[in-house]
Design an enzyme around this catalytic site. Structure first.
Site, PDB file in Angstrom:
ATOM      1  N   ASP A  35       0.756  -1.087   0.141  1.00  0.00           N
ATOM      2  CA  ASP A  35      -0.105  -0.082  -0.149  1.00  0.00           C
ATOM      3  C   ASP A  35       1.014   1.180   0.107  1.00  0.00           C
ATOM      4  O   ASP A  35       1.874   1.358   0.644  1.00  0.00           O
ATOM      5  CB  ASP A  35      -1.128  -0.157   1.129  1.00  0.00           C
ATOM      6  CG  ASP A  35      -1.829   1.045   1.316  1.00  0.00           C
ATOM      7  OD1 ASP A  35      -2.037   2.232   0.795  1.00  0.00           O
ATOM      8  OD2 ASP A  35      -3.124   0.490   1.491  1.00  0.00           O
ATOM      9  N   ILE A  36       0.605   2.270  -1.023  1.00  0.00           N
ATOM     10  CA  ILE A  36       1.300   3.420  -0.853  1.00  0.00           C
ATOM     11  C   ILE A  36       1.168   4.224   0.075  1.00  0.00           C
ATOM     12  O   ILE A  36       1.466   5.355   0.233  1.00  0.00           O
ATOM     13  CB  ILE A  36       1.372   4.015  -2.275  1.00  0.00           C
ATOM     14  CG1 ILE A  36       0.196   4.424  -2.590  1.00  0.00           C
ATOM     15  CG2 ILE A  36       1.956   3.023  -3.320  1.00  0.00           C
ATOM     16  CD1 ILE A  36      -0.071   5.250  -4.040  1.00  0.00           C
ATOM     17  N   ASN A  87     -13.561  -4.021   3.126  1.00  0.00           N
ATOM     18  CA  ASN A  87     -14.361  -3.293   3.724  1.00  0.00           C
ATOM     19  C   ASN A  87     -15.409  -3.265   2.362  1.00  0.00           C
ATOM     20  O   ASN A  87     -14.952  -3.111   1.117  1.00  0.00           O
ATOM     21  CB  ASN A  87     -13.926  -1.671   3.626  1.00  0.00           C
ATOM     22  CG  ASN A  87     -13.047  -1.500   5.024  1.00  0.00           C
ATOM     23  OD1 ASN A  87     -13.495  -2.213   5.905  1.00  0.00           O
ATOM     24  ND2 ASN A  87     -12.313  -0.688   4.846  1.00  0.00           N
ATOM     25  N   HIS A  93     -16.104   2.439   4.938  1.00  0.00           N
ATOM     26  CA  HIS A  93     -14.765   3.029   4.540  1.00  0.00           C
ATOM     27  C   HIS A  93     -14.126   2.320   3.304  1.00  0.00           C
ATOM     28  O   HIS A  93     -12.993   2.288   3.460  1.00  0.00           O
ATOM     29  CB  HIS A  93     -13.910   2.753   5.999  1.00  0.00           C
ATOM     30  CG  HIS A  93     -14.452   3.247   7.370  1.00  0.00           C
ATOM     31  ND1 HIS A  93     -14.632   4.268   7.382  1.00  0.00           N
ATOM     32  CD2 HIS A  93     -15.104   2.651   8.275  1.00  0.00           C
ATOM     33  CE1 HIS A  93     -15.208   5.035   8.558  1.00  0.00           C
ATOM     34  NE2 HIS A  93     -15.530   3.661   9.295  1.00  0.00           N
ATOM     35  N   GLN A  94     -14.827   1.945   2.515  1.00  0.00           N
ATOM     36  CA  GLN A  94     -14.317   1.458   1.220  1.00  0.00           C
ATOM     37  C   GLN A  94     -14.107   2.533   0.548  1.00  0.00           C
ATOM     38  O   GLN A  94     -14.840   3.462   0.062  1.00  0.00           O
ATOM     39  CB  GLN A  94     -15.173   0.468   0.449  1.00  0.00           C
ATOM     40  CG  GLN A  94     -14.371  -0.311  -0.808  1.00  0.00           C
ATOM     41  CD  GLN A  94     -15.299  -1.009  -1.677  1.00  0.00           C
ATOM     42  OE1 GLN A  94     -16.654  -0.907  -1.259  1.00  0.00           O
ATOM     43  NE2 GLN A  94     -14.710  -1.815  -2.600  1.00  0.00           N
ATOM     44  N   GLU A  95     -12.691   2.780   0.022  1.00  0.00           N
ATOM     45  CA  GLU A  95     -12.209   4.034  -0.774  1.00  0.00           C
ATOM     46  C   GLU A  95     -12.023   3.603  -2.486  1.00  0.00           C
ATOM     47  O   GLU A  95     -12.283   4.484  -3.170  1.00  0.00           O
ATOM     48  CB  GLU A  95     -10.822   4.537  -0.217  1.00  0.00           C
ATOM     49  CG  GLU A  95     -10.985   5.163   1.360  1.00  0.00           C
ATOM     50  CD  GLU A  95     -11.608   6.249   1.326  1.00  0.00           C
ATOM     51  OE1 GLU A  95     -11.971   7.309   0.380  1.00  0.00           O
ATOM     52  OE2 GLU A  95     -12.720   6.422   2.341  1.00  0.00           O
ATOM     53  N   HIS A 100     -10.872  -5.572  -2.294  1.00  0.00           N
ATOM     54  CA  HIS A 100      -9.566  -5.582  -1.817  1.00  0.00           C
ATOM     55  C   HIS A 100      -9.417  -5.964  -0.348  1.00  0.00           C
ATOM     56  O   HIS A 100     -10.159  -5.491   0.404  1.00  0.00           O
ATOM     57  CB  HIS A 100      -8.669  -4.526  -2.013  1.00  0.00           C
ATOM     58  CG  HIS A 100      -9.273  -3.423  -1.653  1.00  0.00           C
ATOM     59  ND1 HIS A 100     -10.321  -2.408  -2.009  1.00  0.00           N
ATOM     60  CD2 HIS A 100      -8.721  -2.340  -0.587  1.00  0.00           C
ATOM     61  CE1 HIS A 100     -10.498  -1.425  -1.413  1.00  0.00           C
ATOM     62  NE2 HIS A 100      -9.657  -1.200  -0.242  1.00  0.00           N
ATOM     63  N   PHE A 101      -8.330  -6.670   0.041  1.00  0.00           N
ATOM     64  CA  PHE A 101      -8.151  -7.129   1.282  1.00  0.00           C
ATOM     65  C   PHE A 101      -6.835  -6.591   1.926  1.00  0.00           C
ATOM     66  O   PHE A 101      -5.645  -6.479   1.134  1.00  0.00           O
ATOM     67  CB  PHE A 101      -7.970  -8.444   1.370  1.00  0.00           C
ATOM     68  CG  PHE A 101      -9.318  -9.391   1.053  1.00  0.00           C
ATOM     69  CD1 PHE A 101     -10.140  -9.923   2.165  1.00  0.00           C
ATOM     70  CD2 PHE A 101      -9.605  -9.609  -0.221  1.00  0.00           C
ATOM     71  CE1 PHE A 101     -11.090 -10.663   1.502  1.00  0.00           C
ATOM     72  CE2 PHE A 101     -10.649 -10.264  -0.496  1.00  0.00           C
ATOM     73  CZ  PHE A 101     -11.409 -10.683   0.542  1.00  0.00           C
ATOM     74  N   HIS A 102      -6.780  -5.750   3.010  1.00  0.00           N
ATOM     75  CA  HIS A 102      -5.701  -5.458   3.567  1.00  0.00           C
ATOM     76  C   HIS A 102      -4.993  -6.364   4.425  1.00  0.00           C
ATOM     77  O   HIS A 102      -5.465  -6.975   5.355  1.00  0.00           O
ATOM     78  CB  HIS A 102      -5.732  -4.089   4.498  1.00  0.00           C
ATOM     79  CG  HIS A 102      -6.594  -3.022   3.621  1.00  0.00           C
ATOM     80  ND1 HIS A 102      -5.941  -1.776   3.198  1.00  0.00           N
ATOM     81  CD2 HIS A 102      -7.952  -2.510   3.138  1.00  0.00           C
ATOM     82  CE1 HIS A 102      -6.566  -0.810   2.631  1.00  0.00           C
ATOM     83  NE2 HIS A 102      -7.811  -1.517   2.792  1.00  0.00           N
TER      84      HIS A 102
END
Length: 139
Positions: A35-36, A87, A93-95, A100-102
């Site tokens: 993640d950047i 999310n 809180h999905q941007e 995707h999975f963090h």
């Protein structure tokens, strides 16, 4: 099932190599990268190559290696405490509108994911009724 992509999606562009990333692992079904905008060192994302905005829209076969990849990333970093986060929707809180999975390392109290957990007192009769309602709809 063939991969589905969306030309305007930033994650689809990363998968195609149109936007550079710090790729960690790529399989036929998934792509993982750092993640950047990390919450801590080693914060990574695992994304299915199939474009779907929310988890329930993603065909099951595109989920088969997401958690094994997340596990490999956690093991490769030697992290002990971490969060796996996924999310669905803006108020959740999905941007980015691509599943995707963090993988978020939690090295100490100050770094990584910080969340509240506002539990509520449950009415056991209502909970039982709702559990039965959900079970009747599971396929």
């Amino acid at each position: 099932m063939a991969a589905k992509s969306l030309a305007s999606c930033i994650f689809c562009k990363i998968i195609k190599g149109e936007i550079p990333s710090f790729k960690l692992i790529e399989t036929d079904l998934s792509f993982a990268f750092l993640d950047i905008g990390p919450l801590s060192k080693g914060h990574a994302l695992v994304i299915p190559k199939y474009h779907a905005a929310k988890l329930h829209e993603l065909p099951d076969e595109h989920l088969t290696d997401v958690l094994p990849i997340a596990k490999k990333i956690a093991l490769a970093q030697g992290i002990v405490d971490y969060n796996i986060l996924q999310n669905n929707g803006r108020i959740a809180h999905q941007e980015v509108d691509h599943v995707h999975f963090h993988i978020i390392p939690k090295p100490n109290q100050d770094e990584g994911l910080t969340i509240g957990w506002p539990t509520q007192k449950a009415n056991m009769d209502e909970l039982k009724k709702y559990a039965e309602e959900i079970k009747s709809k599971l396929v």
